[in-house]
Design a protein around this motif. Structure first.
Motif, PDB file in Angstrom:
ATOM      1  N   UNK A 221       0.803  -1.169  -0.019  1.00 40.82           N
ATOM      2  CA  UNK A 221      -0.037  -0.153  -0.029  1.00 40.82           C
ATOM      3  C   UNK A 221       0.966   1.172  -0.058  1.00 40.82           C
ATOM      4  N   UNK A 222       0.852   1.986  -1.166  1.00 41.84           N
ATOM      5  CA  UNK A 222       1.683   3.004  -1.137  1.00 41.84           C
ATOM      6  C   UNK A 222       0.825   4.327  -0.833  1.00 41.84           C
ATOM      7  N   UNK A 223       1.733   5.084   0.075  1.00 39.53           N
ATOM      8  CA  UNK A 223       0.901   6.355   0.722  1.00 39.53           C
ATOM      9  C   UNK A 223       1.751   7.433   0.146  1.00 39.53           C
ATOM     10  N   UNK A 224       1.207   8.261  -0.970  1.00 38.10           N
ATOM     11  CA  UNK A 224       1.747   9.341  -1.450  1.00 38.10           C
ATOM     12  C   UNK A 224       2.072  10.441  -0.523  1.00 38.10           C
ATOM     13  N   UNK A 225       1.197  10.643   0.314  1.00 36.25           N
ATOM     14  CA  UNK A 225       1.199  11.825   1.347  1.00 36.25           C
ATOM     15  C   UNK A 225       2.265  11.622   2.406  1.00 36.25           C
ATOM     16  N   UNK A 250      12.993   0.715   4.234  1.00 34.06           N
ATOM     17  CA  UNK A 250      13.234   1.997   3.557  1.00 34.06           C
ATOM     18  C   UNK A 250      13.437   1.914   2.074  1.00 34.06           C
ATOM     19  N   UNK A 251      13.709   0.986   1.751  1.00 32.67           N
ATOM     20  CA  UNK A 251      13.896   0.748   0.047  1.00 32.67           C
ATOM     21  C   UNK A 251      12.323   1.080  -0.590  1.00 32.67           C
ATOM     22  N   UNK A 252      11.798   0.891   0.084  1.00 34.04           N
ATOM     23  CA  UNK A 252      10.208   1.131  -0.306  1.00 34.04           C
ATOM     24  C   UNK A 252       9.692   2.784  -0.569  1.00 34.04           C
ATOM     25  N   UNK A 253      10.823   3.380  -0.003  1.00 32.16           N
ATOM     26  CA  UNK A 253      10.395   4.996  -0.403  1.00 32.16           C
ATOM     27  C   UNK A 253      10.887   5.573  -1.462  1.00 32.16           C
ATOM     28  N   UNK A 254      10.020   5.011  -2.536  1.00 33.22           N
ATOM     29  CA  UNK A 254      10.381   5.280  -4.025  1.00 33.22           C
ATOM     30  C   UNK A 254      10.473   6.720  -4.289  1.00 33.22           C
ATOM     31  N   UNK A 255      11.157   7.125  -5.291  1.00 30.27           N
ATOM     32  CA  UNK A 255      11.312   8.456  -5.599  1.00 30.27           C
ATOM     33  C   UNK A 255      10.106   8.941  -6.620  1.00 30.27           C
ATOM     34  N   UNK A 256       9.329   9.700  -6.067  1.00 30.03           N
ATOM     35  CA  UNK A 256       8.311   9.955  -6.989  1.00 30.03           C
ATOM     36  C   UNK A 256       8.532  10.564  -8.408  1.00 30.03           C
ATOM     37  N   UNK A 257       9.642  11.313  -8.272  1.00 25.78           N
ATOM     38  CA  UNK A 257       9.969  11.970  -9.467  1.00 25.78           C
ATOM     39  C   UNK A 257      10.459  10.989 -10.489  1.00 25.78           C
ATOM     40  N   UNK A 258      11.510  10.111  -9.988  1.00 24.75           N
ATOM     41  CA  UNK A 258      11.983   8.795 -11.075  1.00 24.75           C
ATOM     42  C   UNK A 258      10.849   8.116 -11.463  1.00 24.75           C
ATOM     43  N   UNK A 259       9.875   7.921 -10.574  1.00 26.89           N
ATOM     44  CA  UNK A 259       8.906   7.042 -11.065  1.00 26.89           C
ATOM     45  C   UNK A 259       8.117   7.717 -12.147  1.00 26.89           C
ATOM     46  N   UNK A 260       7.767   8.966 -11.964  1.00 27.05           N
ATOM     47  CA  UNK A 260       6.858   9.919 -13.018  1.00 27.05           C
ATOM     48  C   UNK A 260       7.932   9.716 -14.302  1.00 27.05           C
ATOM     49  N   UNK A 262       9.931   7.576 -15.356  1.00 27.10           N
ATOM     50  CA  UNK A 262       9.740   5.987 -16.129  1.00 27.10           C
ATOM     51  C   UNK A 262       8.429   5.672 -16.589  1.00 27.10           C
ATOM     52  N   UNK A 263       7.423   6.574 -16.247  1.00 24.01           N
ATOM     53  CA  UNK A 263       6.007   6.306 -16.214  1.00 24.01           C
ATOM     54  C   UNK A 263       5.292   5.170 -15.692  1.00 24.01           C
ATOM     55  N   UNK A 264       5.800   4.999 -14.791  1.00 25.52           N
ATOM     56  CA  UNK A 264       5.098   3.875 -13.818  1.00 25.52           C
ATOM     57  C   UNK A 264       4.639   4.200 -12.433  1.00 25.52           C
ATOM     58  N   UNK A 265       3.685   3.604 -12.308  1.00 28.67           N
ATOM     59  CA  UNK A 265       2.715   3.960 -11.019  1.00 28.67           C
ATOM     60  C   UNK A 265       3.566   3.516  -9.890  1.00 28.67           C
ATOM     61  N   UNK A 266       3.717   4.354  -8.681  1.00 24.60           N
ATOM     62  CA  UNK A 266       4.342   3.998  -7.669  1.00 24.60           C
ATOM     63  C   UNK A 266       3.899   2.758  -6.881  1.00 24.60           C
ATOM     64  N   UNK A 267       2.539   2.489  -7.085  1.00 18.44           N
ATOM     65  CA  UNK A 267       1.953   1.285  -6.359  1.00 18.44           C
ATOM     66  C   UNK A 267       2.490   0.129  -6.929  1.00 18.44           C
ATOM     67  N   UNK A 268       2.865   0.151  -8.333  1.00 17.99           N
ATOM     68  CA  UNK A 268       3.231  -1.273  -9.022  1.00 17.99           C
ATOM     69  C   UNK A 268       4.675  -1.376  -8.546  1.00 17.99           C
TER      70      UNK A 268
END
Length: 377
Positions: A221-225, A250-260, A262-268
């Protein structure tokens, strides 16, 4: 496995009074005893009937063929002082606050007596509550020193319950643990609610109550906020949850900018992290099952509810270039499939048992998932 020879030895210590009491030393002497007496151990691949010994500080749990267990008990009495020896057929066993019960062909694990003790000792509310936690947002006013100590004591007791048997409060413990250092009034309210829930459902136990050999579920469950991802999984053998986990690595704190980019949803991405962590625990469990000669068949099937993440793992995936920063985990999961160890299969969200470890759920959904993994005595 329902054994007629399950024993618990409480508070063992060396007979030689010149040797100081030490859990580490006791474990070493126990190991030396097995070697000296040439007794069978879990690591003997030639024997199908294993003698299983589980130790925790100065408590020992023994399981195996009754003759071999009795032989080991005789040897133990020669080298150790044993405060008490309990036998499962004589009634429920208490092992580190966990109650082990046997009824017909099933073994049940309960923490009812421990829960009742904590509620009485801390004079907690016994009101009926049907979910352990209602919100992940624990912001509020900081507690004073006395209340902080009270919060930390209750949280420590909750840890023992949540990590060992009561999987239904595992996620609540994860969320409440984030406020361990600086608890708030909101966090304390939710913690008291969790204990009220435990008292309401204190009779819930885990057991080998199903005919399905093994089921494996993973979720995230990814929490953007909050830039926090909760990942969880559960592995059940004949209905008994032998491994369950809820965590925020800690590895799950995905970089939002990098995700954007790459065109991949952070939840994926979070789902891939969850699948990877689950596969690590499953691999460890498979080694133990082989040592115990426990019957199992490969490939195992791992169920998840994120269609996109499962498509990344398909043999014809076109998303590899988008996941350069996740190649290690993606390739690890694919390798497990190619080697015939693991398959991945989609399951609807309302049937994903791991959902209970990653988010706060409505009462009906929560109860439905919980009751598939726990029974009431």
């Amino acid at each position: 496995h329902c054994s007629p020879a399950l024993f618990i030895c409480d508070n063992i210590e060396t007979i030689n009074s010149s040797i100081p009491k030490s859990p580490g030393l006791t474990t070493l002497q126990l190991h030396q005893l097995l070697l000296d007496e040439n007794l069978p151990t879990i690591y003997d691949p030639e024997r199908k009937n294993k003698l299983i010994i589980a130790t925790y500080v100065d408590d020992i749990l023994l399981d195996g063929e009754e003759a071999e267990v009795q032989l080991l008990l005789e040897r133990l009495k020669r080298r150790f002082k044993i405060k008490r020896i309990s036998y499962l057929q004589q009634g429920p066993l208490d092992f580190l606050g966990m109650t082990i019960l046997q009824y017909q062909e099933h073994i049940y694990l309960s923490m009812q007596s421990y829960i009742e003790k904590i509620v009485v000792d801390h004079q907690l509310s016994q009101r009926q509550t049907h979910t352990p936690i209602t919100t992940e947002n624990l912001d509020g006013n900081l507690l004073d020193a006395r209340q902080t100590t009270f919060y930390q004591q209750l949280l420590g007791s909750l840890a023992w319950v949540a990590v060992n048997i009561r999987l239904d409060v595992r996620y609540a413990f994860l969320i409440l643990g984030r406020k361990q250092a600086k608890p708030t009034d909101t966090a304390l309210t939710q913690l008291l609610r969790t204990w009220a829930y435990l008292h309401t459902y204190k009779t819930l136990v885990i057991s080998n109550h199903s005919d399905v050999p093994i089921r494996i579920f993973s979720d995230s469950n990814y929490l953007d906020n909050q830039l926090e991802t909760s990942v969880g999984h559960v592995i059940l053998l004949y209905g008994l949850p032998v491994t369950f986990r809820s965590s925020s690595p800690t590895i799950a704190k995905t970089n939002l900018l990098l995700s954007a980019q790459q065109g991949i949803n952070s939840s994926t991405i979070a789902e891939l992290f969850a699948l990877t962590e689950c596969s690590h625990h499953l691999l460890q469990l498979s080694y133990l099952m082989e040592e115990l000669c426990y019957p199992h068949h490969k490939p195992f099937t791992l169920f998840g509810d994120n269609t996109a993440s499962l498509s990344f793992l398909s043999s014809h995936s076109n998303f590899r270039k988008r996941l350069k920063f996740l190649d290690v985990r993606q390739n690890w999961l694919k390798a497990l499939r190619y080697k015939g160890f693991l398959n991945y299969q989609h399951v609807p969200t309302d049937q994903n048992l791991a959902d209970i470890f990653t988010k706060s759920l409505p009462r009906s959904t929560f109860s439905n998932l919980r009751d598939q993994m726990m029974v009431s005595l």
